[in-house]
Motif scaffolding. Structure first.
Motif, PDB file in Angstrom:
ATOM      1  N   VAL A 127       0.979  -0.644   0.251  1.00 21.40           N
ATOM      2  CA  VAL A 127       0.282  -0.115   0.112  1.00 21.40           C
ATOM      3  C   VAL A 127       0.907   1.434   0.026  1.00 21.40           C
ATOM      4  O   VAL A 127       1.010   2.291  -1.132  1.00 21.40           O
ATOM      5  CB  VAL A 127      -0.745  -0.356   1.839  1.00 21.40           C
ATOM      6  CG1 VAL A 127      -0.957   1.449   1.298  1.00 21.40           C
ATOM      7  CG2 VAL A 127      -1.520  -0.891   1.255  1.00 21.40           C
ATOM      8  N   PHE A 128       2.161   1.008   0.699  1.00 20.64           N
ATOM      9  CA  PHE A 128       2.611   2.537   0.788  1.00 20.64           C
ATOM     10  C   PHE A 128       3.866   2.609  -0.799  1.00 20.64           C
ATOM     11  O   PHE A 128       3.716   4.252  -0.923  1.00 20.64           O
ATOM     12  CB  PHE A 128       4.070   2.499   1.779  1.00 20.64           C
ATOM     13  CG  PHE A 128       5.455   3.127   1.827  1.00 20.64           C
ATOM     14  CD1 PHE A 128       4.532   4.691   2.688  1.00 20.64           C
ATOM     15  CD2 PHE A 128       5.896   2.988   1.472  1.00 20.64           C
ATOM     16  CE1 PHE A 128       5.553   5.645   2.347  1.00 20.64           C
ATOM     17  CE2 PHE A 128       7.008   3.927   1.421  1.00 20.64           C
ATOM     18  CZ  PHE A 128       6.511   5.236   2.113  1.00 20.64           C
ATOM     19  N   ILE A 129       3.625   1.250  -0.828  1.00 17.86           N
ATOM     20  CA  ILE A 129       4.819   1.714  -1.962  1.00 17.86           C
ATOM     21  C   ILE A 129       4.106   2.236  -3.638  1.00 17.86           C
ATOM     22  O   ILE A 129       4.443   2.881  -4.423  1.00 17.86           O
ATOM     23  CB  ILE A 129       5.329   0.138  -3.338  1.00 17.86           C
ATOM     24  CG1 ILE A 129       6.240  -0.249  -2.361  1.00 17.86           C
ATOM     25  CG2 ILE A 129       5.714   0.117  -4.210  1.00 17.86           C
ATOM     26  CD1 ILE A 129       6.774  -1.811  -2.108  1.00 17.86           C
ATOM     27  N   ILE A 130       2.090   1.876  -3.470  1.00 14.12           N
ATOM     28  CA  ILE A 130       1.427   2.312  -4.402  1.00 14.12           C
ATOM     29  C   ILE A 130       1.404   3.650  -3.683  1.00 14.12           C
ATOM     30  O   ILE A 130       1.415   4.798  -4.798  1.00 14.12           O
ATOM     31  CB  ILE A 130       0.172   1.672  -4.249  1.00 14.12           C
ATOM     32  CG1 ILE A 130       0.539   0.243  -4.583  1.00 14.12           C
ATOM     33  CG2 ILE A 130      -0.706   2.047  -4.677  1.00 14.12           C
ATOM     34  CD1 ILE A 130      -0.647  -0.418  -4.904  1.00 14.12           C
ATOM     35  N   TRP A 131       1.330   4.347  -2.824  1.00 13.34           N
ATOM     36  CA  TRP A 131       0.874   6.026  -2.621  1.00 13.34           C
ATOM     37  C   TRP A 131       2.201   5.818  -3.474  1.00 13.34           C
ATOM     38  O   TRP A 131       2.356   7.571  -3.257  1.00 13.34           O
ATOM     39  CB  TRP A 131       0.628   5.788  -0.921  1.00 13.34           C
ATOM     40  CG  TRP A 131       0.983   7.275  -0.526  1.00 13.34           C
ATOM     41  CD1 TRP A 131      -0.323   7.958  -0.574  1.00 13.34           C
ATOM     42  CD2 TRP A 131       2.018   7.857  -0.273  1.00 13.34           C
ATOM     43  NE1 TRP A 131       0.227   9.032  -0.637  1.00 13.34           N
ATOM     44  CE2 TRP A 131       0.841   8.998   0.410  1.00 13.34           C
ATOM     45  CE3 TRP A 131       3.581   7.236   0.060  1.00 13.34           C
ATOM     46  CZ2 TRP A 131       2.429  10.525   0.563  1.00 13.34           C
ATOM     47  CZ3 TRP A 131       4.376   8.760   0.633  1.00 13.34           C
ATOM     48  CH2 TRP A 131       3.847  10.349   1.237  1.00 13.34           C
ATOM     49  N   ALA A 132       3.126   6.322  -2.471  1.00 14.00           N
ATOM     50  CA  ALA A 132       4.781   6.571  -2.642  1.00 14.00           C
ATOM     51  C   ALA A 132       5.076   6.840  -4.408  1.00 14.00           C
ATOM     52  O   ALA A 132       5.088   7.927  -5.237  1.00 14.00           O
ATOM     53  CB  ALA A 132       6.366   5.973  -2.109  1.00 14.00           C
ATOM     54  N   LEU A 133       4.728   5.975  -5.290  1.00 11.45           N
ATOM     55  CA  LEU A 133       4.998   5.341  -6.560  1.00 11.45           C
ATOM     56  C   LEU A 133       3.865   6.841  -7.633  1.00 11.45           C
ATOM     57  O   LEU A 133       3.743   7.505  -8.176  1.00 11.45           O
ATOM     58  CB  LEU A 133       4.814   4.748  -7.551  1.00 11.45           C
ATOM     59  CG  LEU A 133       6.099   3.445  -6.826  1.00 11.45           C
ATOM     60  CD1 LEU A 133       5.913   2.127  -7.748  1.00 11.45           C
ATOM     61  CD2 LEU A 133       7.278   4.106  -7.508  1.00 11.45           C
ATOM     62  N   CYS A 134       2.771   6.683  -6.641  1.00 13.96           N
ATOM     63  CA  CYS A 134       1.751   7.910  -7.250  1.00 13.96           C
ATOM     64  C   CYS A 134       1.683   9.132  -6.915  1.00 13.96           C
ATOM     65  O   CYS A 134       1.446  10.184  -7.704  1.00 13.96           O
ATOM     66  CB  CYS A 134       0.049   7.590  -6.622  1.00 13.96           C
ATOM     67  SG  CYS A 134       0.034   5.957  -7.490  1.00 13.96           S
ATOM     68  N   VAL A 135       2.294   9.917  -6.027  1.00 16.40           N
ATOM     69  CA  VAL A 135       2.203  11.560  -5.002  1.00 16.40           C
ATOM     70  C   VAL A 135       3.472  11.606  -6.431  1.00 16.40           C
ATOM     71  O   VAL A 135       3.754  12.568  -5.706  1.00 16.40           O
ATOM     72  CB  VAL A 135       1.993  10.942  -4.121  1.00 16.40           C
ATOM     73  CG1 VAL A 135       1.135  10.599  -3.358  1.00 16.40           C
ATOM     74  CG2 VAL A 135       2.718  10.641  -2.707  1.00 16.40           C
ATOM     75  N   ALA A 136       4.989  10.975  -6.149  1.00 15.69           N
ATOM     76  CA  ALA A 136       6.079  11.679  -6.485  1.00 15.69           C
ATOM     77  C   ALA A 136       6.016  12.388  -7.960  1.00 15.69           C
ATOM     78  O   ALA A 136       5.106  11.668  -8.516  1.00 15.69           O
ATOM     79  CB  ALA A 136       6.318  10.618  -6.955  1.00 15.69           C
ATOM     80  N   PRO A 137       6.218  13.655  -8.462  1.00 13.73           N
ATOM     81  CA  PRO A 137       6.218  14.426 -10.096  1.00 13.73           C
ATOM     82  C   PRO A 137       7.233  13.225 -10.254  1.00 13.73           C
ATOM     83  O   PRO A 137       7.806  12.696 -10.567  1.00 13.73           O
ATOM     84  CB  PRO A 137       6.999  15.299  -8.979  1.00 13.73           C
ATOM     85  CG  PRO A 137       8.147  15.007  -8.110  1.00 13.73           C
ATOM     86  CD  PRO A 137       8.066  13.745  -7.075  1.00 13.73           C
ATOM     87  N   ARG A 138       5.986  14.089 -12.021  1.00 17.13           N
ATOM     88  CA  ARG A 138       6.802  13.460 -13.340  1.00 17.13           C
ATOM     89  C   ARG A 138       8.475  13.875 -12.907  1.00 17.13           C
ATOM     90  O   ARG A 138       8.774  15.126 -12.454  1.00 17.13           O
ATOM     91  CB  ARG A 138       5.725  13.839 -14.458  1.00 17.13           C
ATOM     92  CG  ARG A 138       4.445  12.964 -14.222  1.00 17.13           C
ATOM     93  CD  ARG A 138       3.684  12.971 -15.417  1.00 17.13           C
ATOM     94  NE  ARG A 138       3.191  13.763 -15.302  1.00 17.13           N
ATOM     95  CZ  ARG A 138       2.618  14.795 -15.988  1.00 17.13           C
ATOM     96  NH1 ARG A 138       2.916  14.557 -17.237  1.00 17.13           N
ATOM     97  NH2 ARG A 138       1.055  15.936 -15.475  1.00 17.13           N
ATOM     98  N   PRO A 139       9.377  13.325 -14.381  1.00 20.77           N
ATOM     99  CA  PRO A 139      10.505  14.123 -14.100  1.00 20.77           C
ATOM    100  C   PRO A 139      10.680  14.888 -15.088  1.00 20.77           C
ATOM    101  O   PRO A 139      11.369  16.062 -14.677  1.00 20.77           O
ATOM    102  CB  PRO A 139      10.980  12.986 -14.866  1.00 20.77           C
ATOM    103  CG  PRO A 139      10.562  11.280 -14.892  1.00 20.77           C
ATOM    104  CD  PRO A 139       9.225  12.144 -13.988  1.00 20.77           C
TER     105      PRO A 139
END
Length: 142
Positions: A127-139
């Motif tokens: 769940v944390f992995i999904i959250w972190a990958l979704c909220v990180a900005p695009r490069p």
């Protein structure tokens, strides 16, 4: 220089993301790699029919232990590869990471009778992995 939700703006109006969101993404990548290796070892143990696993009888999602081993082994390899690719900045690795982390959550839910505590821990980590990958900005927004 003003800040808003992890984004800094200088006097010219240019924005730059703080290390907060990128740091979480790198932490998610590290969790993907280490969690993937744990899934690989879990899969190998199940394929080898290790006596570590004890199953609850008459569970709805019952598979044989070898089948579960292959599922964990394949998903573990996929998440490790996506984690390493994420460290190198591959944007596709974020999408694969979200998809595989979701599949790992489902497989660990169905793995509950074999290893309940470990399954719950892995569900929470994914769940944390999904959250972190979704909220990180695009490069391109850096």
């Amino acid at each position: 220089m003003s800040t808003h939700a992890g984004v800094r703006q200088d006097s010219a109006g240019h924005s730059s993301h703080s290390g907060f969101s990128t740091g979480w993404m790198m932490f998610a990548a590290a969790l993907m790699v280490f969690g993937g290796f744990m899934a690989i070892f879990q899969g190998i143990a199940a394929i080898a029919k290790d006596d570590v696993f004890v199953a609850t009888r008459d569970y709805v999602y019952k598979f044989n232990l070898t089948g579960w081993g292959w599922i964990h082994l394949i998903l573990g390899i996929l998440i490790v590869l996506a984690g390493f690719a994420l460290f190198s900045g591959a944007i596709w690795a974020r999408f694969i990471g979200v998809a595989v982390a979701g599949l790992i959550m489902i497989s660990n839910f169905m793995w509950l009778p074999y290893y309940p505590f470990w399954s719950i821990v892995l569900i929470a980590i994914n769940v944390f992995i999904i959250w972190a990958l979704c909220v990180a900005p695009r490069p391109e927004k850096f």
